[in-house]
Design an enzyme around this catalytic site. Sequence first.
Site, PDB file in Angstrom:
ATOM      1  N   GLU A  43       0.834  -1.215   0.000  1.00  0.00           N
ATOM      2  CA  GLU A  43       0.000   0.000   0.000  1.00  0.00           C
ATOM      3  C   GLU A  43       0.858   1.250   0.000  1.00  0.00           C
ATOM      4  O   GLU A  43       1.825   1.346   0.747  1.00  0.00           O
ATOM      5  CB  GLU A  43      -0.896  -0.025   1.235  1.00  0.00           C
ATOM      6  N   HIS A  44       0.455   2.205  -0.848  1.00  0.00           N
ATOM      7  CA  HIS A  44       1.195   3.458  -1.033  1.00  0.00           C
ATOM      8  C   HIS A  44       2.604   3.182  -1.557  1.00  0.00           C
ATOM      9  O   HIS A  44       3.542   3.921  -1.251  1.00  0.00           O
ATOM     10  CB  HIS A  44       1.221   4.288   0.258  1.00  0.00           C
ATOM     11  N   THR A  45       2.735   2.129  -2.314  1.00  0.00           N
ATOM     12  CA  THR A  45       4.017   1.796  -2.936  1.00  0.00           C
ATOM     13  C   THR A  45       3.992   2.051  -4.435  1.00  0.00           C
ATOM     14  O   THR A  45       5.045   2.169  -5.052  1.00  0.00           O
ATOM     15  CB  THR A  45       4.360   0.311  -2.692  1.00  0.00           C
ATOM     16  N   ASP A  46       2.784   2.142  -5.046  1.00  0.00           N
ATOM     17  CA  ASP A  46       2.743   2.222  -6.527  1.00  0.00           C
ATOM     18  C   ASP A  46       3.406   3.494  -7.048  1.00  0.00           C
ATOM     19  O   ASP A  46       4.146   3.461  -8.025  1.00  0.00           O
ATOM     20  CB  ASP A  46       1.322   2.012  -7.090  1.00  0.00           C
ATOM     21  N   ALA A  68     -15.458   4.296  -1.213  1.00  0.00           N
ATOM     22  CA  ALA A  68     -15.221   3.233  -0.226  1.00  0.00           C
ATOM     23  C   ALA A  68     -13.828   2.651  -0.347  1.00  0.00           C
ATOM     24  O   ALA A  68     -13.504   1.666   0.300  1.00  0.00           O
ATOM     25  CB  ALA A  68     -16.266   2.138  -0.391  1.00  0.00           C
ATOM     26  N   GLY A  69     -12.992   3.219  -1.214  1.00  0.00           N
ATOM     27  CA  GLY A  69     -11.639   2.689  -1.375  1.00  0.00           C
ATOM     28  C   GLY A  69     -11.600   1.439  -2.240  1.00  0.00           C
ATOM     29  O   GLY A  69     -10.641   0.672  -2.175  1.00  0.00           O
ATOM     30  N   SER A  80     -13.978   2.773  -7.513  1.00  0.00           N
ATOM     31  CA  SER A  80     -15.103   2.933  -8.445  1.00  0.00           C
ATOM     32  C   SER A  80     -14.695   3.821  -9.619  1.00  0.00           C
ATOM     33  O   SER A  80     -15.133   3.597 -10.754  1.00  0.00           O
ATOM     34  CB  SER A  80     -16.316   3.527  -7.735  1.00  0.00           C
ATOM     35  N   GLU A  99      -6.918  10.447 -15.005  1.00  0.00           N
ATOM     36  CA  GLU A  99      -7.153  10.752 -13.586  1.00  0.00           C
ATOM     37  C   GLU A  99      -6.154  11.815 -13.084  1.00  0.00           C
ATOM     38  O   GLU A  99      -6.516  12.744 -12.377  1.00  0.00           O
ATOM     39  CB  GLU A  99      -7.044   9.464 -12.762  1.00  0.00           C
ATOM     40  N   ASP A 116      -4.800   1.078  -9.443  1.00  0.00           N
ATOM     41  CA  ASP A 116      -6.249   0.854  -9.569  1.00  0.00           C
ATOM     42  C   ASP A 116      -6.652   0.644 -11.023  1.00  0.00           C
ATOM     43  O   ASP A 116      -7.436  -0.251 -11.346  1.00  0.00           O
ATOM     44  CB  ASP A 116      -7.012   2.050  -8.983  1.00  0.00           C
TER      45      ASP A 116
HETATM   46  C1  GLA Z   1      -5.259   5.012  -4.110  1.00  0.00           C
HETATM   47  C2  GLA Z   1      -4.514   5.349  -5.402  1.00  0.00           C
HETATM   48  C3  GLA Z   1      -3.547   4.208  -5.773  1.00  0.00           C
HETATM   49  C4  GLA Z   1      -2.654   3.846  -4.596  1.00  0.00           C
HETATM   50  C5  GLA Z   1      -3.467   3.641  -3.321  1.00  0.00           C
HETATM   51  C6  GLA Z   1      -2.612   3.434  -2.105  1.00  0.00           C
HETATM   52  O1  GLA Z   1      -6.099   3.908  -4.313  1.00  0.00           O
HETATM   53  O2  GLA Z   1      -5.432   5.548  -6.461  1.00  0.00           O
HETATM   54  O3  GLA Z   1      -2.809   4.584  -6.905  1.00  0.00           O
HETATM   55  O4  GLA Z   1      -1.652   4.806  -4.415  1.00  0.00           O
HETATM   56  O5  GLA Z   1      -4.339   4.740  -3.072  1.00  0.00           O
HETATM   57  O6  GLA Z   1      -1.894   2.239  -2.202  1.00  0.00           O
END
Ligand code: GLA
Length: 387
Positions: free
Chosen positions: A37-40, A126-127, A130, A163, A175
Site C-alpha cells: 500500500e502506497h508503494t505504486d 469506499a476505497g 469505483s 485521472e 487501480d
Molecule cells: C489510491 C490510489 C492508488 C494507490 C493507493 C494506495 O487507491 O489511487 O494509486 O496509491 O491509493 O496504495
Amino acid sequence: MNAILSDLARTRFARLFDYAPEPMVAVAPGRVNLIGEHTDYNDGYVLPMGIERYAVVAIAPRGDDVLRAHSVGFAETVEAPLSGLRPASDSGWFGYVAGVAWALRERGEKVQAADLVVAGNVPIGAGLSSSAALEIAVARALCHVSQLEWDPVRMASIAQLAENQYVGVRCGIMDQFAAAASRLGSALMLDCRSLEAIPVPIPDSLKIVVMDTGVRRSLTASEYNDRRQSCEAAVAAVRKKHPDVRALRDVDRDRLAEMEHGMDSMCYKRAMHVVVETGRPAAFAAAVAQENPTEAGRLMNESHESLRNLYEVSSEELDVVTSAAREHAGCFGARMSGAGFGGCAVALVASDQAESFISEVQATYSAAVGLNGNFFVSQPAAGATLV
Ligand code: GLA
C-alpha cells in the site's frame, strides 16, 4: 451480477437514445488491494485483485463530434464536443468519462464520437476504486467503437493520465491496472516500474473478505498528495549521497537508516513504511504459494501496523474492524486497503469459516462504532471485457 447491470445499461440506453444499432456493453471491476500500500507511486510492488463489483458502459457510435453520456446512478445526461475537451473542465462523474476520451486523444488516438450510458455497483468513496472501474470500462467501450486495439497495460496508463491530469488526482497506476488486467481466480503482483504482473492464484481454501467500514473517505486528496510529497522529499535527501536512486523502490531499509539524520523525522517515517512495504507483496505471494496462510496473514497485519504508525493513513474504524477481524478463529490476517482514512479493510479467512466470520465480525464492528459495516466475500474477478 454484472449481467443485471449490463441489462440495466442496455435498457436505459434504448429508452434514452432511441435509435439502432444496439449498443455494445463494456464492463470493468473495482479492486481490493491485498498488500503493498502506497508503494505504486514509489515505483514499488502492489498485489491487488479485481472484485465482483463492476462499472458498466453501454456505447454506440455517433456521426458528429459529440460525446454524450448518461449516468444511471446520478440520473444525469451530460455532453461535450470531443475536440473541445480540456483538463479540469468537467467535475463529477462525467470528468472520468470525458477524461478518458481526452487522454486517448492526447496519446494520439482517433476517438469516435459516441453515446454512452454508465451504471455500476462499486460503492463510491469506499476505497474500492469505483473511479478506475469507470475509467477502464469507458476506455474498453471507446476502444471498441473507435476500432482501437485493446492493450490493457497501455489503457491502464492512459486512464491514469486521465485521472492525473483531467480529473486532477495524483494517483499511481495500481487501480487502473487492476480494473484493466485482473485475472479470474488470481490476484496480481504488479511491478509498478516495469508494469509486469505475475498472477497469484488464490486457493479454494482461502476467502478474501472485503470489510466496508461504512465511513466514506474525507480529506483524502490533500492527505494523499501530502504523503507523495514526503516520499519525494525522502528521495531527494537520499540522492544527495546516492545519486543513482530514482525512487524509494531503489532504497533498502539499511540505506534509509543511514540517512536518518539527513531528513526530517516525518519524511523518514513515511519512507520507512514504503521501503519495507514494497517487499511485502513478494513475501505474501510466496506464502500463499507455499500454502502458508498464517505467514500471509502475519504480513497483512504487519502492513496495517505500518500504515497506522508510520504512514498514518488508518482511521479509528479501520483499526477497530481489523482488530475485531483478527479475534476470529478463521482469520489469518487483516489490514486496511486502498488510500486509507476510511473506506475498506480486507481479511484473509479460512473458506469454511467465512460465513461465521462475516456474521460475527460485522456485528462486533457495527456495535463497537455504531455504524453499519458491510462485509462481503469476493472471488478474484477478471479485468475489463465486452459483454
Ligand atoms: C489510491 C490510489 C492508488 C494507490 C493507493 C494506495 O487507491 O489511487 O494509486 O496509491 O491509493 O496504495
